[in-house]
Design an enzyme around this catalytic site. Structure first.
Site, PDB file in Angstrom:
ATOM      1  N   ARG A  16      56.359  27.032  33.513  1.00 38.62           N
ATOM      2  CA  ARG A  16      57.324  27.311  34.585  1.00 38.62           C
ATOM      3  C   ARG A  16      56.689  27.368  35.968  1.00 38.62           C
ATOM      4  O   ARG A  16      57.400  27.399  36.975  1.00 38.62           O
ATOM      5  CB  ARG A  16      58.060  28.622  34.292  1.00 38.62           C
ATOM      6  CG  ARG A  16      59.134  28.450  33.199  1.00 38.62           C
ATOM      7  CD  ARG A  16      59.632  29.791  32.721  1.00 38.62           C
ATOM      8  NE  ARG A  16      60.293  30.536  33.780  1.00 38.62           N
ATOM      9  CZ  ARG A  16      60.427  31.872  33.782  1.00 38.62           C
ATOM     10  NH1 ARG A  16      59.907  32.589  32.803  1.00 38.62           N
ATOM     11  NH2 ARG A  16      61.048  32.471  34.777  1.00 38.62           N
ATOM     12  N   GLY A 138      58.785  42.134  23.613  1.00 40.81           N
ATOM     13  CA  GLY A 138      58.716  42.766  22.301  1.00 40.81           C
ATOM     14  C   GLY A 138      59.153  44.217  22.424  1.00 40.81           C
ATOM     15  O   GLY A 138      58.722  44.933  23.325  1.00 40.81           O
ATOM     16  N   ASN A 388      25.896  21.864  73.153  1.00 37.39           N
ATOM     17  CA  ASN A 388      24.843  22.448  72.323  1.00 37.39           C
ATOM     18  C   ASN A 388      24.334  21.503  71.256  1.00 37.39           C
ATOM     19  O   ASN A 388      23.432  21.849  70.518  1.00 37.39           O
ATOM     20  CB  ASN A 388      25.344  23.741  71.672  1.00 37.39           C
ATOM     21  CG  ASN A 388      26.630  23.538  70.897  1.00 37.39           C
ATOM     22  OD1 ASN A 388      27.466  22.719  71.280  1.00 37.39           O
ATOM     23  ND2 ASN A 388      26.807  24.270  69.822  1.00 37.39           N
ATOM     24  N   TYR A 389      24.893  20.329  71.156  1.00 38.95           N
ATOM     25  CA  TYR A 389      24.585  19.436  70.036  1.00 38.95           C
ATOM     26  C   TYR A 389      24.228  18.065  70.578  1.00 38.95           C
ATOM     27  O   TYR A 389      25.018  17.466  71.324  1.00 38.95           O
ATOM     28  CB  TYR A 389      25.833  19.371  69.143  1.00 38.95           C
ATOM     29  CG  TYR A 389      25.670  18.598  67.867  1.00 38.95           C
ATOM     30  CD1 TYR A 389      24.636  18.879  66.976  1.00 38.95           C
ATOM     31  CD2 TYR A 389      26.577  17.596  67.523  1.00 38.95           C
ATOM     32  CE1 TYR A 389      24.513  18.176  65.799  1.00 38.95           C
ATOM     33  CE2 TYR A 389      26.461  16.892  66.336  1.00 38.95           C
ATOM     34  CZ  TYR A 389      25.419  17.180  65.482  1.00 38.95           C
ATOM     35  OH  TYR A 389      25.296  16.490  64.310  1.00 38.95           O
TER      36      TYR A 389
HETATM   37  C1  UD1 Z   1      54.015  38.801  24.411  1.00 35.13           C
HETATM   38  C2  UD1 Z   1      54.226  39.817  23.296  1.00 35.13           C
HETATM   39  C3  UD1 Z   1      55.477  40.646  23.602  1.00 35.13           C
HETATM   40  C4  UD1 Z   1      55.313  41.330  24.948  1.00 35.13           C
HETATM   41  C5  UD1 Z   1      55.024  40.300  26.023  1.00 35.13           C
HETATM   42  C6  UD1 Z   1      54.695  40.997  27.314  1.00 35.13           C
HETATM   43  C7  UD1 Z   1      53.408  38.737  21.282  1.00 35.13           C
HETATM   44  C8  UD1 Z   1      53.775  38.042  20.028  1.00 35.13           C
HETATM   45  N1  UD1 Z   1      54.410  39.113  22.049  1.00 35.13           N
HETATM   46  O1  UD1 Z   1      55.147  37.920  24.379  1.00 35.13           O
HETATM   47  O2  UD1 Z   1      55.658  41.631  22.600  1.00 35.13           O
HETATM   48  O3  UD1 Z   1      56.491  42.068  25.267  1.00 35.13           O
HETATM   49  O4  UD1 Z   1      53.884  39.491  25.658  1.00 35.13           O
HETATM   50  O5  UD1 Z   1      54.552  40.067  28.360  1.00 35.13           O
HETATM   51  O6  UD1 Z   1      52.235  38.964  21.551  1.00 35.13           O
HETATM   52  N2  UD1 Z   1      48.455  33.341  24.831  1.00 35.13           N
HETATM   53  C9  UD1 Z   1      47.314  32.729  24.369  1.00 35.13           C
HETATM   54  N3  UD1 Z   1      47.395  31.930  23.284  1.00 35.13           N
HETATM   55  C10 UD1 Z   1      48.572  31.720  22.631  1.00 35.13           C
HETATM   56  C11 UD1 Z   1      49.740  32.335  23.103  1.00 35.13           C
HETATM   57  C12 UD1 Z   1      49.637  33.156  24.219  1.00 35.13           C
HETATM   58  O7  UD1 Z   1      46.230  32.899  24.937  1.00 35.13           O
HETATM   59  O8  UD1 Z   1      48.569  30.976  21.644  1.00 35.13           O
HETATM   60  C13 UD1 Z   1      48.334  34.202  26.002  1.00 35.13           C
HETATM   61  C14 UD1 Z   1      49.156  33.704  27.174  1.00 35.13           C
HETATM   62  O9  UD1 Z   1      48.392  32.887  28.019  1.00 35.13           O
HETATM   63  C15 UD1 Z   1      49.535  34.995  27.852  1.00 35.13           C
HETATM   64  C16 UD1 Z   1      49.609  36.015  26.710  1.00 35.13           C
HETATM   65  O10 UD1 Z   1      48.859  35.467  25.662  1.00 35.13           O
HETATM   66  O11 UD1 Z   1      48.540  35.418  28.750  1.00 35.13           O
HETATM   67  C17 UD1 Z   1      51.036  36.314  26.286  1.00 35.13           C
HETATM   68  O12 UD1 Z   1      51.596  35.122  25.757  1.00 35.13           O
HETATM   69  P1  UD1 Z   1      53.126  34.796  25.902  1.00 35.13           P
HETATM   70  O13 UD1 Z   1      53.438  33.558  25.141  1.00 35.13           O
HETATM   71  O14 UD1 Z   1      53.521  34.858  27.324  1.00 35.13           O
HETATM   72  O15 UD1 Z   1      53.747  36.041  25.113  1.00 35.13           O
HETATM   73  P2  UD1 Z   1      55.237  36.521  25.159  1.00 35.13           P
HETATM   74  O16 UD1 Z   1      56.057  35.599  24.343  1.00 35.13           O
HETATM   75  O17 UD1 Z   1      55.631  36.766  26.544  1.00 35.13           O
END
Ligand code: UD1
Ligand code: CA
Length: 461
Positions: A16, A138, A388-389
């Protein structure tokens, strides 16, 4: 505290953002989101700091490279639990692991420390917050024997209507006993709505294992808000800037014409009775001493401005020191190495670089001073420049105290103008000018008697 490992999740795509740049490298207050998180936990003295990269991994690793940082790639990205699985081999055998998100930049150091302490290597500690609109988050499900114990986190997409009504949400940050966490994440399954390995499923596993689960509430919404879109990034930037302005107003009594039109991208320290007009940007390390006034739309980077100095609007300052009571601008440009003594006046369209100006020296209009040493009370005329240059090397110009440089002079460096010397306007000075004398270097003025202007021929002539 005992052994602490820190894991920062930064593999996500950030679709996004609609940007070619990895999301965690977008800037808030001039610093990448990920760097904000790293800075917030730097004081916790972790044994390992592990950053999980994926999308744009190479760019992230190149830009954030630091001696005590380990990058671990997650390829492909199969969920937050899968992300933590990748760092398991790097984690310690004991102690606490603190997990943070690379796109939640304003987490306060005190909150991160409190979360780690709440785990203490013996409990699963979740950072939670109550939100008016919990859509997408979550949910913290409570129950158990007391009815109040955390029993699970249920993702929005997997939640039933009763669970969706819960306002308390998981912020994405937790701390857990490291040895237990390693076993738990390796046992995760992906049987859920998104076919992802959910890190949040470890909560139910903790309950099953009899590991206490505690919830630590965040101090404010701002410190747990994530950046998923340019709108959210801009919103967090404003919240951050507002907080900085309020800290300066409460801490030092700074008077802002409008705290909503103020930006600091670094550190700004202010004495008392400082006034800052609208639209100013402060970068790097800037110090404004007592009673300094900064006019509208100034950009000031890495500068020390002494008491009572006035910076008029539209002035650009970088790497400069400004003495007490100096008057600068409007439309002045002070470049690195400008060192201005007390009561110096620098006026409109004057550029100063790598130059020292003594007390009371003035350059009020349309001038350039580069690589020069200017004595006290020197008056440097409109339109004059230091050349100066020479195309290969920079040379210095020394102007003694009380010298008077007329308008539109070219001072060809290396050059010394003696104390109290006067340089006639329009002179090109390429040799040293003695103290106390008038030096003029321009063609002698002549008047031609009987000279007639050419006339235009009249039509028909
Ligand atoms: C996650 C939580 C949710 C919480 C929310 C808060 C889980 C399953 N859910 O959801 O409970 O309320 O964050 O913002 O954890 N990322 C990785 N690898 C992956 C997937 C994600 O590194 O495979 C990283 C993303 O870059 C990000 C973070 O993990 O920094 C959260 O991932 P995102 O997919 O945004 O989680 P949410 O679905 O928002
Ligand atoms: Ca997700």
């Amino acid at each position: 505290m005992a052994t602490l490992d820190i894991v920062i999740m930064a593999a996500g795509k950030g679709t996004r953002m609609k940007s070619a740049r990895p999301k965690v490298l977008h800037r808030l207050a001039g610093k990448s989101l990920l760097q904000h998180v790293l800075d917030a936990v730097a004081g916790l003295a972790p044994v390992h700091t592990l950053v999980i990269t994926g999308h744009g991994a190479e760019t992230v690793e190149t830009e954030l490279r630091a001696p005590r940082l380990t990058f671990v790639r997650q390829e492909p990205q199969l969920g937050t639990g899968h992300a933590v699985q990748q760092v398991v081999p790097h984690l310690a055998d004991e102690g606490t692991t603190l997990i943070l998100n690379g796109d939640v930049p304003l987490i306060r150091p005190a909150t991160a420390a409190a979360l780690a302490a709440a785990s203490g290597g013996t409990r699963l500690a979740l950072l939670t917050i109550e939100l008016a609109d919990a859509t997408g988050y979550g949910r913290i499900v409570r129950g158990g024997d007391s009815g109040d114990a955390v029993t699970a986190i249920v993702e929005h997409k997997d939640a039933n209507p009763a669970q969706r009504a819960i306002r308390e949400v998981y912020t994405g940050m937790l701390a857990a006993p490291t040895a237990w966490l390693k076993r738990a994440v390796m046992a995760l399954k992906n049987d859920n709505a998104q076919r992802e390995y959910y890190l949040t499923d470890i909560v139910a596993m903790a309950v099953a294992d009899g590991l206490p689960v505690v919830a630590t509430q965040a101090a404010s919404e701002t410190e747990v808000l994530g950046v998923n879109s340019p709108i959210q990034l801009a919103d967090l930037e404003r919240r951050y800037q507002r907080a900085r302005a309020e800290a300066l107003m409460e801490g030092s009594g700074v008077r802002f014409a409008d705290p909503a039109r103020f930006d600091v991208r670094g550190t700004l320290s202010c004495g008392s009775d400082v006034e800052i007009d609208v639209g100013c940007v402060f970068e790097g390390n800037v110090t404004l001493a007592d009673s300094v006034k900064v006019g509208a739309h100034c950009v000031i980077r890495d500068a020390q401005i002494d008491a009572g100095a006035v910076i008029h609007p539209f002035t650009h300052i970088e790497g400069a020191r400004i003495g007490s009571g100096a008057l600068i601008g409007p439309y002045a440009r002070l470049r690195p190495g400008a060192d201005l003594g007390p009561e110096v006046h620098i006026g409109n369209f004057v550029e100063v670089k790598n130059s020292t100006l003594g007390k009371g020296a003035k350059a009020n209009h349309l001038a350039y001073l580069g690589d020069s040493t200017v004595g006290e009370r020197v008056n440097y005329g409109a339109g004059s420049i230091t050349a100066n240059y020479d195309g290969a090397n920079k040379h210095r110009t020394l102007i003694g105290a009380d010298a008077h440089i007329g308008s539109n002079c070219v001072l060809v460096a290396p050059l010394t103008i003696g104390e109290g010397a006067t340089i006639g306007g329009g002179s090109t000075i390429a040799r040293d000018a003695p103290a106390g004398q008038l030096t003029v270097a321009r063609a002698k003025q002549v008047s031609i008697a009987g000279w007639k202007r050419p006339k235009k021929p009249r039509p028909g002539e």
